[in-house]
Design an enzyme around this catalytic site. Structure first.
Site, PDB file in Angstrom:
ATOM      1  N   CYS A   1      -3.026  16.184  39.969  1.00  0.00           N
ATOM      2  CA  CYS A   1      -2.052  17.074  39.337  1.00  0.00           C
ATOM      3  C   CYS A   1      -0.758  16.324  39.031  1.00  0.00           C
ATOM      4  CB  CYS A   1      -1.798  18.267  40.268  1.00  0.00           C
ATOM      5  SG  CYS A   1      -3.301  19.176  40.638  1.00  0.00           S
TER       6      CYS A   1
ATOM      7  N   LYS B   1       4.103  25.363  33.618  1.00  0.00           N
ATOM      8  CA  LYS B   1       3.276  24.736  34.665  1.00  0.00           C
ATOM      9  C   LYS B   1       3.472  23.225  34.667  1.00  0.00           C
ATOM     10  CE  LYS B   1       0.241  23.959  37.768  1.00  0.00           C
ATOM     11  NZ  LYS B   1       0.477  24.258  39.195  1.00  0.00           N
TER      12      LYS B   1
HETATM   13  N1  NAI Z   1      -6.107  21.467  43.187  1.00  0.00           N
HETATM   14  C1  NAI Z   1      -4.923  22.047  43.113  1.00  0.00           C
HETATM   15  O1  NAI Z   1      -4.086  22.000  44.039  1.00  0.00           O
HETATM   16  C2  NAI Z   1      -4.549  22.771  41.875  1.00  0.00           C
HETATM   17  C3  NAI Z   1      -5.262  22.586  40.699  1.00  0.00           C
HETATM   18  N2  NAI Z   1      -4.849  23.246  39.577  1.00  0.00           N
HETATM   19  C4  NAI Z   1      -5.608  23.085  38.328  1.00  0.00           C
HETATM   20  O2  NAI Z   1      -6.878  23.762  38.516  1.00  0.00           O
HETATM   21  C5  NAI Z   1      -7.884  23.134  37.731  1.00  0.00           C
HETATM   22  C6  NAI Z   1      -9.100  22.889  38.599  1.00  0.00           C
HETATM   23  O3  NAI Z   1      -8.690  22.082  39.670  1.00  0.00           O
HETATM   24  P1  NAI Z   1      -9.539  22.040  41.025  1.00  0.00           P
HETATM   25  O4  NAI Z   1     -10.079  23.400  41.355  1.00  0.00           O
HETATM   26  O5  NAI Z   1      -8.710  21.333  42.025  1.00  0.00           O
HETATM   27  O6  NAI Z   1     -10.770  21.112  40.577  1.00  0.00           O
HETATM   28  P2  NAI Z   1     -12.081  20.763  41.448  1.00  0.00           P
HETATM   29  O7  NAI Z   1     -12.488  19.399  41.013  1.00  0.00           O
HETATM   30  O8  NAI Z   1     -11.872  21.052  42.876  1.00  0.00           O
HETATM   31  O9  NAI Z   1     -13.160  21.839  40.920  1.00  0.00           O
HETATM   32  C7  NAI Z   1     -13.584  21.868  39.579  1.00  0.00           C
HETATM   33  C8  NAI Z   1     -14.914  22.622  39.524  1.00  0.00           C
HETATM   34  O10 NAI Z   1     -15.233  22.861  38.153  1.00  0.00           O
HETATM   35  C9  NAI Z   1     -16.595  22.570  37.937  1.00  0.00           C
HETATM   36  N3  NAI Z   1     -16.771  22.291  36.518  1.00  0.00           N
HETATM   37  C10 NAI Z   1     -16.475  21.173  35.830  1.00  0.00           C
HETATM   38  N4  NAI Z   1     -16.752  21.347  34.532  1.00  0.00           N
HETATM   39  C11 NAI Z   1     -17.212  22.623  34.381  1.00  0.00           C
HETATM   40  C12 NAI Z   1     -17.647  23.415  33.287  1.00  0.00           C
HETATM   41  N5  NAI Z   1     -17.674  22.928  32.046  1.00  0.00           N
HETATM   42  N6  NAI Z   1     -18.035  24.691  33.501  1.00  0.00           N
HETATM   43  C13 NAI Z   1     -18.022  25.195  34.756  1.00  0.00           C
HETATM   44  N7  NAI Z   1     -17.611  24.503  35.849  1.00  0.00           N
HETATM   45  C14 NAI Z   1     -17.225  23.230  35.642  1.00  0.00           C
HETATM   46  C15 NAI Z   1     -16.884  21.395  38.867  1.00  0.00           C
HETATM   47  O11 NAI Z   1     -18.271  21.295  39.126  1.00  0.00           O
HETATM   48  C16 NAI Z   1     -16.076  21.785  40.104  1.00  0.00           C
HETATM   49  O12 NAI Z   1     -16.849  22.587  40.970  1.00  0.00           O
HETATM   50  C17 NAI Z   1      -7.227  21.894  37.141  1.00  0.00           C
HETATM   51  O13 NAI Z   1      -6.803  22.200  35.825  1.00  0.00           O
HETATM   52  C18 NAI Z   1      -5.981  21.685  37.993  1.00  0.00           C
HETATM   53  O14 NAI Z   1      -4.947  21.073  37.242  1.00  0.00           O
HETATM   54  C19 NAI Z   1      -3.774  24.086  39.557  1.00  0.00           C
HETATM   55  C20 NAI Z   1      -3.063  24.290  40.712  1.00  0.00           C
HETATM   56  C21 NAI Z   1      -3.394  23.670  41.941  1.00  0.00           C
HETATM   57  C1  SAJ Z   2       5.257  21.577  41.764  1.00  0.00           C
HETATM   58  C2  SAJ Z   2       4.349  21.593  42.939  1.00  0.00           C
HETATM   59  O1  SAJ Z   2       4.754  21.769  44.053  1.00  0.00           O
HETATM   60  N1  SAJ Z   2       3.062  21.391  42.688  1.00  0.00           N
HETATM   61  C3  SAJ Z   2       2.109  21.411  43.769  1.00  0.00           C
HETATM   62  C4  SAJ Z   2       1.150  20.241  43.617  1.00  0.00           C
HETATM   63  O2  SAJ Z   2       0.306  20.264  44.724  1.00  0.00           O
HETATM   64  P1  SAJ Z   2      -0.503  18.937  45.177  1.00  0.00           P
HETATM   65  O3  SAJ Z   2      -1.696  19.417  45.919  1.00  0.00           O
HETATM   66  O4  SAJ Z   2      -0.693  18.039  44.031  1.00  0.00           O
HETATM   67  O5  SAJ Z   2       0.394  18.248  46.298  1.00  0.00           O
HETATM   68  P2  SAJ Z   2       1.899  17.712  46.308  1.00  0.00           P
HETATM   69  O6  SAJ Z   2       2.502  18.255  47.547  1.00  0.00           O
HETATM   70  O7  SAJ Z   2       2.603  17.950  45.039  1.00  0.00           O
HETATM   71  O8  SAJ Z   2       1.683  16.125  46.522  1.00  0.00           O
HETATM   72  C5  SAJ Z   2       1.274  15.320  45.468  1.00  0.00           C
HETATM   73  C6  SAJ Z   2       1.450  13.883  45.959  1.00  0.00           C
HETATM   74  O9  SAJ Z   2       2.848  13.575  46.094  1.00  0.00           O
HETATM   75  C7  SAJ Z   2       3.154  13.171  47.418  1.00  0.00           C
HETATM   76  N2  SAJ Z   2       4.482  13.718  47.749  1.00  0.00           N
HETATM   77  C8  SAJ Z   2       4.695  15.061  47.646  1.00  0.00           C
HETATM   78  C9  SAJ Z   2       5.955  15.561  47.905  1.00  0.00           C
HETATM   79  C10 SAJ Z   2       7.008  14.683  48.281  1.00  0.00           C
HETATM   80  O10 SAJ Z   2       8.149  15.082  48.539  1.00  0.00           O
HETATM   81  N3  SAJ Z   2       6.740  13.345  48.360  1.00  0.00           N
HETATM   82  C11 SAJ Z   2       5.504  12.838  48.106  1.00  0.00           C
HETATM   83  O11 SAJ Z   2       5.301  11.620  48.204  1.00  0.00           O
HETATM   84  C12 SAJ Z   2       2.035  13.727  48.277  1.00  0.00           C
HETATM   85  O12 SAJ Z   2       1.846  12.941  49.433  1.00  0.00           O
HETATM   86  C13 SAJ Z   2       0.833  13.624  47.337  1.00  0.00           C
HETATM   87  O13 SAJ Z   2       0.264  12.344  47.364  1.00  0.00           O
HETATM   88  O14 SAJ Z   2       0.427  20.359  42.405  1.00  0.00           O
HETATM   89  C14 SAJ Z   2      -0.310  21.587  42.259  1.00  0.00           C
HETATM   90  C15 SAJ Z   2      -0.984  21.560  40.914  1.00  0.00           C
HETATM   91  O15 SAJ Z   2      -0.336  21.758  39.916  1.00  0.00           O
HETATM   92  O16 SAJ Z   2      -2.188  21.372  40.908  1.00  0.00           O
HETATM   93  C16 SAJ Z   2       0.654  22.764  42.334  1.00  0.00           C
HETATM   94  O17 SAJ Z   2      -0.045  23.987  42.145  1.00  0.00           O
HETATM   95  C17 SAJ Z   2       1.355  22.716  43.666  1.00  0.00           C
HETATM   96  O18 SAJ Z   2       2.246  23.830  43.773  1.00  0.00           O
END
Ligand code: NAI
Ligand code: SAJ
Length: 471
Positions: free
Chosen positions: A286, A232
């Protein structure tokens, strides 16, 4: 006796039947952008999911069938129906949820602190809640992105110590979420293969069985939990380094006198080439955070990661430097009164850029880190506002999803921009709402387009596009 999967004596098919019949109670910790869609997918397969969150408002909204996560197609209707039929309930009472659950799925934030060190406080807090209710035969699945070795070195020992259970009587697996906001349900259901890795064979087997039921794509069983964590993080590291290459190449636009974005597109026609897209910086919690899950976690210090971070973190200033450059030419042109093309922008009549920013009014379009996602952590638009203000500009900001409260900028609805006649405009995030902006209503303005979405042909604006140069 509650059924369990870890060390189950039943045949796999019987275990799958138990899981699908809701005989394996599931608790999902963290109901945010990723946790709520994940809990919903678990609930649609098992009918027996308790979502745990520390935010009472989140819990209350979910329990009336309301979806607090914006911009996820299909999620509001799914949450409403799952809550209505009792498949999904939410609570702040982690202790009861942990005591009742047999499968514990962790989807809480993993961030960095103000010194860029990995911040696992939320995961540790969730682990402590789970440990209090952990029973032999339970399985803990980490979906949150974790620094490699965090599970084996920190989280699993903490589970054993806090629960008093021997480490081999409960399962622990890492099954990282590979979703993107805006596509979460589709991604969780199987846009990509699902990677799973256990701390032992039985944990890996349980994870493979569970996600075999949830995911419509292949399950990629890797050797162990640390490998799954690394997969990841590596995906994110690749992205940050690749974007840094694109941004570094975009800086060559002026010297080369070419459209670097067009050159990148042409280079990417070669199968082994996949140069990403230049932009105003890299935001979210992320991609810009994951390099520190290595640099400030492991002894190894990959030079590429630190270099990429410095390149991407420098893009907001690069954008503001282009604003200054454009304003300097405009100022020189008004002094010369004879008009100066951008080709002459190195004339000594051009005042020093920083002087030209002092007192200028600059509007920034977009405060979230990418379009359509209500997230501002590490957002380039916010860094651009701060850099402009630090260099003396008066900053206006427009974003359809968030406001500028607490920022060095004044909120302005995008449609009112012409009333403010800014000296310059920066497009930092390509929100769909900005497409309605009437650029002909603005007097000649310096415009810096970080996202290559503007065509100002026929206007008197000076347009700089990151990766294409002065238009
Ligand atoms: N946002 C994305 O695009 C992606 C995020 N992730 C990973 O997913 C994880 C969560 O990210 P998001 O959902 O975006 O975060 P988020 O900030 O949107 O949501 C986090 C939630 O967890 C709750 N929370 C915090 N501490 C807690 C606890 N101790 N027990 C229960 N709930 C608690 C918060 O109140 C909030 O509702 C992170 O590790 C991130 O790296 C992975 C892939 C994609
Ligand atoms: C490897 C990968 O594609 N990771 C994705 C990424 O999603 P995230 O929501 O963070 O968006 P993102 O498209 O990576 O963009 C992150 C940042 O980078 C910028 N960005 C993105 C792609 C690009 O070619 N150029 C650029 O400048 C975006 O504008 C943004 O500011 O991070 C997520 C995560 O790990 O949370 C992951 O699940 C998603 O699949």
């Amino acid at each position: 006796m509650t059924a369990s999967l870890y060390d189950s004596l039943l045949e796999p098919d019987a275990q799958r039947t138990q899981f699908g019949a809701g005989e394996i109670p599931v608790a999902v910790y963290g109901l945010g952008k990723m946790g709520l869609p994940l809990a919903s997918v678990y609930a649609e397969h098992t009918g027996n999911v308790t979502g745990v969150d520390i935010d009472e408002t989140v819990v209350e909204r979910i329990n009336v069938g309301d979806c607090h996560v914006q911009g996820e197609p299909g999620l509001p209707a799914l949450v409403e129906s799952l809550v209505a039929d009792g498949s999904l309930t939410a609570t702040t009472d982690a202790a009861t949820a942990a005591a009742d659950a047999v499968l514990h799925v962790v989807m809480v934030p993993t961030l960095i602190d103000d010194r860029n060190n990995p911040d696992l406080s939320a995961v540790k807090a969730a682990v402590d809640e789970i440990a209090a209710g952990l029973a032999p035969g339970d399985t803990v699945i980490f979906e949150s992105t974790l620094p490699p070795r965090a599970t084996t070195d920190v989280l699993r020992p903490r589970l054993a110590e806090e629960s008093g259970l021997a480490g081999d009587c409960f399962g622990v697996a890492v099954c990282p979420e590979r979703t993107s906001s805006g596509r979460a349900l589709a991604d969780i259901r199987g846009t990509h293969p699902k990677v799973v890795g256990g701390v032992d064979d039985e944990s890996g087997r349980v994870a493979e069985l569970v996600y075999g039921e949830l995911v419509d794509n292949d399950i990629v069983r890797v050797a162990d939990a640390t490998t799954a964590e690394a997969v990841k993080v590596f995906e994110g590291l690749y992205r940050d380094v690749n974007i840094a290459l694109a941004n570094d190449l975009a800086r060559l636009t002026g010297e080369l006198g070419v459209d670097v974005r067009a050159a990148i597109d042409a280079a990417n026609t070669q199968p082994y080439c996949d140069i990403h897209t230049p932009g105003p910086g890299v935001g979210g919690h992320c991609i810009p955070y994951y390099p520190y899950f290595v640099l400030n976690w492991l002894d190894g210090q990959p030079a590429t990661l630190a270099t990429a971070r410095s390149v991407n973190d420098a893009m907001p200033r690069f954008v503001v430097d282009r604003v200054a450059e454009g304003l300097a030419v405009t100022r020189a042109a008004s002094i010369a009164d004879g008009g100066v093309s951008m080709a002459d922008d190195r004339s000594d009549a051009t005042p020093a850029p920083d002087e030209v920013l002092d007192g200028a009014t600059v509007a920034v379009l977009g405060l979230t880190y990418r379009a359509g996602v209500e997230e501002t952590r590490a957002s380039p638009g916010i860094d651009i506002c701060a850099n402009l203000a630090a260099r003396g500009a008066s900053v206006l900001a427009a974003d359809p999803l968030v406001d500028a409260e607490g920022l060095t900028a004044t909120d302005v609805p995008a449609e009112e921009l012409p009333d403010h006649a800014p000296d310059a405009v920066v497009l930092a995030t390509a929100h769909e709402a900005f497409e309605a902006l009437d650029w002909t209503a603005l007097p000649p303005t310096v415009v810096v387009d970080g996202r290559d979405v503007l065509d100002l042909t026929g206007t008197d604006h000076r347009l700089y596009t990151v990766g294409r140069g002065w238009q």
